[in-house]
Design an enzyme around this catalytic site. Sequence first.
Site, mmCIF file in Angstrom:
data_model
loop_
_atom_site.group_PDB
_atom_site.id
_atom_site.type_symbol
_atom_site.label_atom_id
_atom_site.label_comp_id
_atom_site.label_asym_id
_atom_site.label_seq_id
_atom_site.Cartn_x
_atom_site.Cartn_y
_atom_site.Cartn_z
ATOM 1 N N CYS A 243 -35.127 -19.356 7.311
ATOM 2 C CA CYS A 243 -34.266 -19.433 8.492
ATOM 3 C C CYS A 243 -35.015 -19.209 9.796
ATOM 4 O O CYS A 243 -34.476 -19.449 10.871
ATOM 5 C CB CYS A 243 -33.133 -18.414 8.370
ATOM 6 S SG CYS A 243 -32.321 -18.449 6.773
ATOM 7 N N HIS A 378 -29.287 -14.210 15.581
ATOM 8 C CA HIS A 378 -29.348 -14.920 14.308
ATOM 9 C C HIS A 378 -28.008 -14.790 13.579
ATOM 10 O O HIS A 378 -27.560 -15.736 12.952
ATOM 11 C CB HIS A 378 -30.481 -14.359 13.464
ATOM 12 C CG HIS A 378 -30.778 -15.158 12.230
ATOM 13 N ND1 HIS A 378 -31.097 -16.506 12.265
ATOM 14 C CD2 HIS A 378 -30.814 -14.810 10.921
ATOM 15 C CE1 HIS A 378 -31.325 -16.936 11.046
ATOM 16 N NE2 HIS A 378 -31.149 -15.940 10.202
ATOM 17 N N GLU A 389 -29.588 -6.789 14.506
ATOM 18 C CA GLU A 389 -29.948 -7.231 15.847
ATOM 19 C C GLU A 389 -29.179 -6.500 16.940
ATOM 20 O O GLU A 389 -29.296 -6.845 18.108
ATOM 21 C CB GLU A 389 -29.684 -8.727 15.972
ATOM 22 C CG GLU A 389 -30.479 -9.563 15.013
ATOM 23 C CD GLU A 389 -30.013 -10.993 15.019
ATOM 24 O OE1 GLU A 389 -30.584 -11.795 15.775
ATOM 25 O OE2 GLU A 389 -29.081 -11.307 14.282
ATOM 26 N N LYS A 403 -23.571 -19.398 15.097
ATOM 27 C CA LYS A 403 -23.212 -19.719 13.717
ATOM 28 C C LYS A 403 -21.733 -19.526 13.421
ATOM 29 O O LYS A 403 -21.226 -20.046 12.420
ATOM 30 C CB LYS A 403 -24.043 -18.871 12.750
ATOM 31 C CG LYS A 403 -25.524 -19.211 12.737
ATOM 32 C CD LYS A 403 -26.271 -18.326 11.762
ATOM 33 C CE LYS A 403 -27.753 -18.640 11.743
ATOM 34 N NZ LYS A 403 -28.434 -18.222 12.985
ATOM 35 N N HIS A 408 -24.603 -21.794 9.279
ATOM 36 C CA HIS A 408 -26.013 -21.425 9.255
ATOM 37 C C HIS A 408 -26.846 -22.641 8.853
ATOM 38 O O HIS A 408 -26.825 -23.063 7.706
ATOM 39 C CB HIS A 408 -26.206 -20.275 8.256
ATOM 40 C CG HIS A 408 -27.581 -19.679 8.271
ATOM 41 N ND1 HIS A 408 -28.609 -20.193 9.026
ATOM 42 C CD2 HIS A 408 -28.105 -18.605 7.615
ATOM 43 C CE1 HIS A 408 -29.687 -19.465 8.835
ATOM 44 N NE2 HIS A 408 -29.407 -18.499 7.984
ATOM 45 N N PHE A 476 -35.744 -15.508 4.582
ATOM 46 C CA PHE A 476 -36.181 -15.069 3.262
ATOM 47 C C PHE A 476 -37.712 -15.003 3.245
ATOM 48 O O PHE A 476 -38.392 -15.889 3.759
ATOM 49 C CB PHE A 476 -35.721 -16.056 2.198
ATOM 50 C CG PHE A 476 -34.293 -15.868 1.739
ATOM 51 C CD1 PHE A 476 -33.432 -15.040 2.415
ATOM 52 C CD2 PHE A 476 -33.838 -16.529 0.612
ATOM 53 C CE1 PHE A 476 -32.130 -14.874 1.983
ATOM 54 C CE2 PHE A 476 -32.534 -16.376 0.173
ATOM 55 C CZ PHE A 476 -31.675 -15.548 0.855
#
Length: 490
Positions: A243, A378, A389, A403, A408, A476
């Site tokens: 991502c 994000h 965040e 998003k 996403h 990831f």
Amino acid sequence: MAGIVLSGSCSSRLLLLRDREAGSNGASLAQYNGLKAVDTMHLPSSRTPKLSCSGSKCRTIRAMASPTVSAPKRETDPKKRIVITGMGLVSVFGSDIDNFYNKLLEGESGITQIDKFDATNYSVRFAGQIRDFSSKGYIDGKNDRRLDDCWRYCLVAGRRALDEANLGSEALEKLDKTRIGVLVGTGMGGLTAFSNGVEALIQKGYKKITPFFIPYSITNMGSALLAIDTGLMGPNYSISTACATANYCFYAAANHIRRGEADIMVAGGTEAAVMPTGIGGFIACRALSQRNDEPKRASRPWDKDRDGFVMGEGCGVLVMESLDHAMQRGANIIAEYLGGAVTCDAHHMTDPRSDGLGVSSCISKSLEDAGVNYVNAHATSTLAGDLAEVFKNTSEIKMNGTKSMIGHGLGAAGGLEAIATVKAITTGWLHPTINQDNLEPEVTIDTVPNVKKQHEVNVGTYSYSPTKTISNSFGFGGHNSVVVFAPFKP
């Protein structure tokens, strides 16, 4: 950004794990080192936290505070200052940037039931699926039928970005193409091409595999095809950091320009994972929301009732150019890229560090000279990830989640959100984060809930202290990335 403390202890790539049955194989990622939400922590630099662990394996990581860094000297060399001269996208709201941002400002959800394939028997049957996509004028009919959607999106978004930058085919012929590069990454690559190739192998044997199986599956093909299509001969490769992909591409592209290796870089991210393997794989990870009865309300960053993220797809591309080169050719300058940072948790495949150091150090590295008053987060709508965040003591900062409306986009997420960030700079309007009905108490920052807000993003003078905006991406593998944009002032 003196005084900012990150709240939360894990990044937005964390998968939501619910107390429900595992898949048919009886296994889930939760059984492998325990992907779980961890409590919010505020750690002094001397504290050594114990990580949550499962089985007999447990280890300790010392949390180290980032050293205090004085404000760096900003770039004044026009050959090293990076400006944005073009943007292009393919999104759930179409390929027109103004329409895309207007839909976001209206708080319209692009999440719908999946109809690209028969998802009737899937436990998740909705996504930010792109409909009515047209490549007319950008890809010829034969290639359009052969290409994976991942590359179709890339070609259209890339060409549209070049067109907006007044770098069409005639203009490019007058420039040194060896100094124009392409860096468009993807998290998963040509997933449909790959799945079709494997299916052909299993059902009909290797002789029935199409010769395009490998070329249209590998992750570098977006950059390669766009370069072949336009004749751009500068630095060309792809980055795949889940991502975080698009932000890594922006960061690397800017460095090519600053090192004098290119005058222009076409950079961003592309993804087309709304297909059986993509949806099925994330269902197996227990990552997705299961609000099949109300898909438009499923993506809900920072809301207490969030239950996982919503899959999206698309492509977002920026034309990044040295200020010197842009001025020489009389380009229209949209915004400026100030810098960024990339770090790694170096901890676990999907489970983030419990002390949040990887995420916080990445953000602080990109913000060490302060001045930020808007964050495009994000914020995937996962249970613990959203809190990674969240800033404290930030009365002047606003933060929103794109998003919540488009889902996403995985490797494309940073590209689409960078465009939303730049549009916030140029319009002075922040789009809302929709579906915020029950905000987490840890979130004290203004997340622009449900209704758009005016926000003067261009305050300050250009003594390299204009108000800046950041766009976060975490992926990831522990990949963290942050990029910083600002209004352009000569």
